[in-house]
Write a protein that holds these residues in place. Structure first.
Motif, PDB file in Angstrom:
ATOM      1  N   ASP B 400       0.853  -1.193   0.000  1.00  0.00           N
ATOM      2  CA  ASP B 400       0.000   0.000   0.000  1.00  0.00           C
ATOM      3  C   ASP B 400       0.882   1.234   0.000  1.00  0.00           C
ATOM      4  O   ASP B 400       1.826   1.318   0.774  1.00  0.00           O
ATOM      5  N   VAL B 401       0.549   2.178  -0.900  1.00  0.00           N
ATOM      6  CA  VAL B 401       1.302   3.439  -0.954  1.00  0.00           C
ATOM      7  C   VAL B 401       0.330   4.566  -0.638  1.00  0.00           C
ATOM      8  O   VAL B 401      -0.616   4.800  -1.386  1.00  0.00           O
ATOM      9  N   GLU B 402       0.565   5.234   0.498  1.00  0.00           N
ATOM     10  CA  GLU B 402      -0.378   6.256   0.949  1.00  0.00           C
ATOM     11  C   GLU B 402       0.284   7.621   0.963  1.00  0.00           C
ATOM     12  O   GLU B 402       1.400   7.757   1.457  1.00  0.00           O
ATOM     13  N   ASP B 403      -0.417   8.615   0.427  1.00  0.00           N
ATOM     14  CA  ASP B 403       0.128   9.968   0.534  1.00  0.00           C
ATOM     15  C   ASP B 403      -0.872  10.879   1.222  1.00  0.00           C
ATOM     16  O   ASP B 403      -2.023  10.507   1.444  1.00  0.00           O
ATOM     17  N   ARG B 404      -0.403  12.060   1.604  1.00  0.00           N
ATOM     18  CA  ARG B 404      -1.278  13.036   2.272  1.00  0.00           C
ATOM     19  C   ARG B 404      -1.587  14.170   1.302  1.00  0.00           C
ATOM     20  O   ARG B 404      -1.712  15.309   1.702  1.00  0.00           O
ATOM     21  N   GLY B 405      -1.642  13.839   0.040  1.00  0.00           N
ATOM     22  CA  GLY B 405      -1.836  14.848  -0.997  1.00  0.00           C
ATOM     23  C   GLY B 405      -3.271  15.330  -1.080  1.00  0.00           C
ATOM     24  O   GLY B 405      -4.086  15.041  -0.201  1.00  0.00           O
ATOM     25  N   PRO B 406      -3.591  16.053  -2.151  1.00  0.00           N
ATOM     26  CA  PRO B 406      -4.919  16.656  -2.277  1.00  0.00           C
ATOM     27  C   PRO B 406      -6.019  15.629  -2.559  1.00  0.00           C
ATOM     28  O   PRO B 406      -7.196  15.969  -2.489  1.00  0.00           O
ATOM     29  N   GLY B 407      -5.642  14.389  -2.878  1.00  0.00           N
ATOM     30  CA  GLY B 407      -6.667  13.391  -3.176  1.00  0.00           C
ATOM     31  C   GLY B 407      -7.167  13.494  -4.601  1.00  0.00           C
ATOM     32  O   GLY B 407      -6.820  14.423  -5.341  1.00  0.00           O
ATOM     33  N   ILE B 408      -7.977  12.519  -4.970  1.00  0.00           N
ATOM     34  CA  ILE B 408      -8.475  12.455  -6.352  1.00  0.00           C
ATOM     35  C   ILE B 408      -9.997  12.409  -6.280  1.00  0.00           C
ATOM     36  O   ILE B 408     -10.567  11.662  -5.481  1.00  0.00           O
ATOM     37  N   ALA B 409     -10.637  13.231  -7.098  1.00  0.00           N
ATOM     38  CA  ALA B 409     -12.103  13.280  -7.089  1.00  0.00           C
ATOM     39  C   ALA B 409     -12.661  11.930  -7.529  1.00  0.00           C
ATOM     40  O   ALA B 409     -12.061  11.222  -8.336  1.00  0.00           O
ATOM     41  N   GLU B 410     -13.835  11.619  -6.990  1.00  0.00           N
ATOM     42  CA  GLU B 410     -14.496  10.334  -7.255  1.00  0.00           C
ATOM     43  C   GLU B 410     -14.568  10.034  -8.752  1.00  0.00           C
ATOM     44  O   GLU B 410     -14.240   8.943  -9.201  1.00  0.00           O
ATOM     45  N   SER B 456      -9.342   7.112  -2.389  1.00  0.00           N
ATOM     46  CA  SER B 456      -8.923   8.487  -2.171  1.00  0.00           C
ATOM     47  C   SER B 456     -10.046   9.287  -1.565  1.00  0.00           C
ATOM     48  O   SER B 456     -11.224   9.015  -1.799  1.00  0.00           O
ATOM     49  N   SER B 457      -9.684  10.237  -0.725  1.00  0.00           N
ATOM     50  CA  SER B 457     -10.696  11.209  -0.318  1.00  0.00           C
ATOM     51  C   SER B 457     -10.081  12.587  -0.506  1.00  0.00           C
ATOM     52  O   SER B 457      -8.933  12.828  -0.117  1.00  0.00           O
ATOM     53  N   VAL B 458     -10.858  13.455  -1.156  1.00  0.00           N
ATOM     54  CA  VAL B 458     -10.339  14.760  -1.538  1.00  0.00           C
ATOM     55  C   VAL B 458      -9.940  15.533  -0.281  1.00  0.00           C
ATOM     56  O   VAL B 458     -10.684  15.588   0.693  1.00  0.00           O
ATOM     57  N   GLY B 459      -8.719  16.062  -0.317  1.00  0.00           N
ATOM     58  CA  GLY B 459      -8.236  16.856   0.801  1.00  0.00           C
ATOM     59  C   GLY B 459      -7.491  16.031   1.841  1.00  0.00           C
ATOM     60  O   GLY B 459      -6.833  16.593   2.712  1.00  0.00           O
TER      61      GLY B 459
END
Lengths: 222, 472
Positions: B400-410, B456-459
């Motif tokens: 699993d690769v997790e970032d704290r970025g802005p996320g991706i819209a659905e 992903s969740s945006v934000g």
């Protein structure tokens, strides 16, 4: 003349803008996505919009559609990487005035831009004539009674704009709006400086060619 | 070489079977007719014997002498040939005989049979030989033993043979007529039965790159034997169409994606030539052009990589490859990306939960991690960490690769693995991406029989999960 370039590839937008400033003397604004582009097209009077088709947020076709829906008649030149016939036909039908497929030739883009601006103002040739003054908008040359007149870049741009709108009163604000892009500071008195320069160089000391309509602006009389 | 024709073969075998059947029917009919005629002939022969025996009488003078009354002899069994007979007394004396009786006609009486067929005068004669026929005339003298008679009676069988022959010919002709009719019917039936095949072939011929639908005629769809064929063809066409359109799409996308960087490069150079410029300006523009070229190069490299990854899905034999430790492989990728991650002040934090090894080409894996980590680093805010956790279950390893970025819209999340898709064109162009990275990752992971998914969740950030099978 003031041109809007809506193109998400920043470097390409910058190249187009710089080339237009250098070789046509146009003021150029750039927008990098469809929404921004539409907002700018709605809030400023442009003489031409160059719109890329594949834009983030809102695609070029939608931008064009919205502009036309709002009654904006600014000539629009579409840039597209697609060259299939149907999408081009659809574009022209939905109000585009011309198109170029990527990769295009900068010289061709500028020639087409000039032609579109000219036609947008109701002229079909590149040479504008009033009285004994001749303006060659393709070569950016001006002559009076057959003798060439040397103008500064800004003087030429003021004259060209007035010539395109000849017979109509053009306010200083309109001139500023069409001759400067966002990157330029606006001083209303620079216009007066350019007009007096023009009158001197064109031997129009009494202001018969470029008439001052007090409190309203200038009129180029035929 | 002549092609095998199903129609011809079916028709020929049906006709052959029918000919054999016809011959058998004719033979059986002939045999039965002949047997029946012969039986009744034998019965008639027996009757004749009794008739002629009944004509033996005692004389009027009451002597024990027997005589034969030939005036009442019944007509011959065969109309053309007179019958032959001889009547003998118990002692072998001849009591009566037909006028044409041939003494050579005597048959061996020792034989137990009573019927024979013997050749005589170029003809076949049926002979019956009966002993101990009692004399019917009761008016004779009283004797201790009543006299008995022996009768040999022969008749020509020519008529029987003629009748059998006639019957055989009639049966034959009838069977031939039936054979002709049934042949015609079977030819028609076979042709008609195979017509859906021809119709199917003609509709299969209409399939092309512009028309992938097999417009199979209803008669072919309703023919039981053709259903597996039409189903297989439908399936094959769907697969082909998918492969074809995705290739065509890839090509169109690739051409499209190449046009923009080329347009940039071209305009950069044209702008440079538009008017005389200072040496510094030339230099700056040429450097810019080189940057554009580098991006073009990277793009073509990615495209080739993707094409290769997609191709290798079919050719890879996993167990021939070396065992690679996933934690090691991830760490190497993170190390390679250090210049990028450091410049953005983003940490790549690798947390293995126990060892996980799979058979793989180390370069393929590195490509997968490079792309995933680079994306994560690119969208991470400065000072944050990209969390890489490695775990394994019985048959699968998971990264699993997790970032704290802005996320991706659905709406974009569904498309991120599609080739040339960009969630936000301007943003990723700024960062140099061309929307191929995740498509390459997906193709590569799938080449190893694995799966990739994104949450992903945006934000708040994005989590990419790669699951790979552990082949032992």
């Amino acid at each position: 003349m003031r041109v809007l370039v809506i193109e998400d590839e920043r470097k390409l937008a910058a190249n187009i803008a710089r080339s237009m400033r250098e070789s046509a003397g146009y003021a150029v604004d750039c927008a990098y996505d469809g929404e921004e582009g539409l907002y700018m097209a709605e809030s400023n009077p442009y003489d031409l919009a160059i719109v890329d088709l594949m834009l983030p947020r809102m695609n070029g076709q939608t931008v064009l559609g919205r502009m036309r829906q709002a009654g904006n008649a600014t000539p629009v030149l579409i840039l597209t990487a697609r060259d299939d016939r149907e999408s081009i036909v659809a574009l022209l039908n939905s109000g585009a005035d011309d198109y170029l497929t990527k990769p295009f030739d900068l010289g061709e883009l500028i020639a087409r831009a000039k032609a579109l601006i000219r036609r947008g103002k109701g002229h079909s040739t590149a040479i504008l004539k009033m009285r004994d003054v001749e303006i060659d908008t393709a070569g950016r040359r001006v002559s009076r009674r057959g003798k060439p007149v040397t103008l500064s870049a800004m003087e030429y741009r003021v004259l060209e704009y007035l010539a395109h709108r000849k017979g109509a009163i053009v306010s200083k604000t309109e001139l500023l709006e069409h001759l400067y892009d966002f990157n330029w500071e606006r001083f209303s008195n620079v216009i007066e400086v350019y007009v007096s320069g023009l009158r001197r160089k064109l031997d129009d000391k009494n202001g018969e060619l470029i008439q001052t309509s007090r409190g309203q602006g200038y009129v180029l009389r035929d | 070489m002549a092609k095998l024709s199903i129609t011809r073969r079916l028709i020929v075998s049906v006709i052959l079977a029918q000919v054999v059947l016809t011959l058998a029917v004719v033979a059986l009919a002939t045999y039965l007719t002949e047997k029946q005629l012969r039986d009744s002939f034998d019965a008639a022969l027996h009757g004749r014997v009794m008739s002629v025996a009944a004509l033996v009488r005692y004389s009027e003078d009451n002597s024990p002498k027997l005589f034969f009354d030939s005036s009442l002899v019944p007509p011959p069994l065969d109309r053309k040939h007179p019958d032959l007979y001889q009547i003998m007394g118990a002692d072998g004396e001849v009591i009566g005989k037909s006028p044409n009786w041939d003494p050579d006609f005597r048959t061996p009486s020792s034989d137990r049979r009573i019927y024979w067929t013997v050749p005589y005068h170029e003809d076949q004669y049926r002979v019956v030989h009966l002993n101990n026929i009692p004399v019917l005339d009761r008016e004779g003298p009283e004797t201790a033993t009543p006299p008995t008679l022996t009768v040999i009676y022969a008749a020509s069988t020519e008529e029987i043979r003629e009748r059998v022959w006639a019957a055989a010919i009639v049966t034959c002709l009838g069977s031939l007529a039936l054979l002709a009719i049934s042949t015609a019917i079977s030819v028609w039936t076979v042709r008609r039965g195979l017509s859906p095949l021809a119709a199917l072939a003609s509709s299969a011929g209409r399939v092309s790159v512009n028309n992938w639908k097999l417009d199979a005629p209803p008669q072919a769809r309703e023919t039981q034997e053709l259903v597996p064929l039409t189903d297989a063809m439908d399936g094959m066409l769907a697969t082909l169409q998918h492969a074809f359109t995705s290739q065509r799409e890839f090509l169109a996308n690739a051409a499209h994606e190449l046009k923009t960087p080329i347009a940039v490069l071209k305009s950069t150079l044209q702008l440079l030539l538009q008017q005389p410029r200072s040496a510094e300006e030339y230099r700056a523009h040429l450097e810019g052009a080189l940057d554009d070229l580098a991006r073009l190069e990277a793009l073509t490299h990615s495209m080739l990589r993707l094409a290769r990854a997609e191709q290798s899905q079919t050719t890879k034999r996993v167990t021939d490859l070396p065992l690679v430790d996933l934690a090691n492989s991830c760490e190497q990728s993170a190390e390679r990306l250090k210049p990028v991650s450091d410049s953005r002040s983003v940490r790549i934090d690798i947390r293995p939960n126990g060892p996980a090894k799979i058979h793989a080409d180390p370069e393929d894996l590195e490509l997968v991690w490079n792309n995933l980590f680079e994306n994560a680093v690119r969208y991470s805010p400065a000072g944050s960490a990209v969390l890489v956790s490695i775990s394994r279950s019985d048959h699968r390893a998971r990264v699993d690769v997790e970032d704290r970025g802005p996320g991706i819209a659905e709406i974009d999340l569904q498309n991120i693995f599609n080739r040339f898709h960009r969630a936000d064109a301007s943003r990723s162009r700024d960062t140099g991406g061309y929307g191929l990275g995740l498509a390459i990752v997906k193709a590569m992971v799938e080449a190893y029989g694995g799966t990739i998914s994104a949450e992903s969740s945006v934000g708040r950030g994005t989590k990419m999960s790669v699951s790979l099978p552990i082949n032992t």
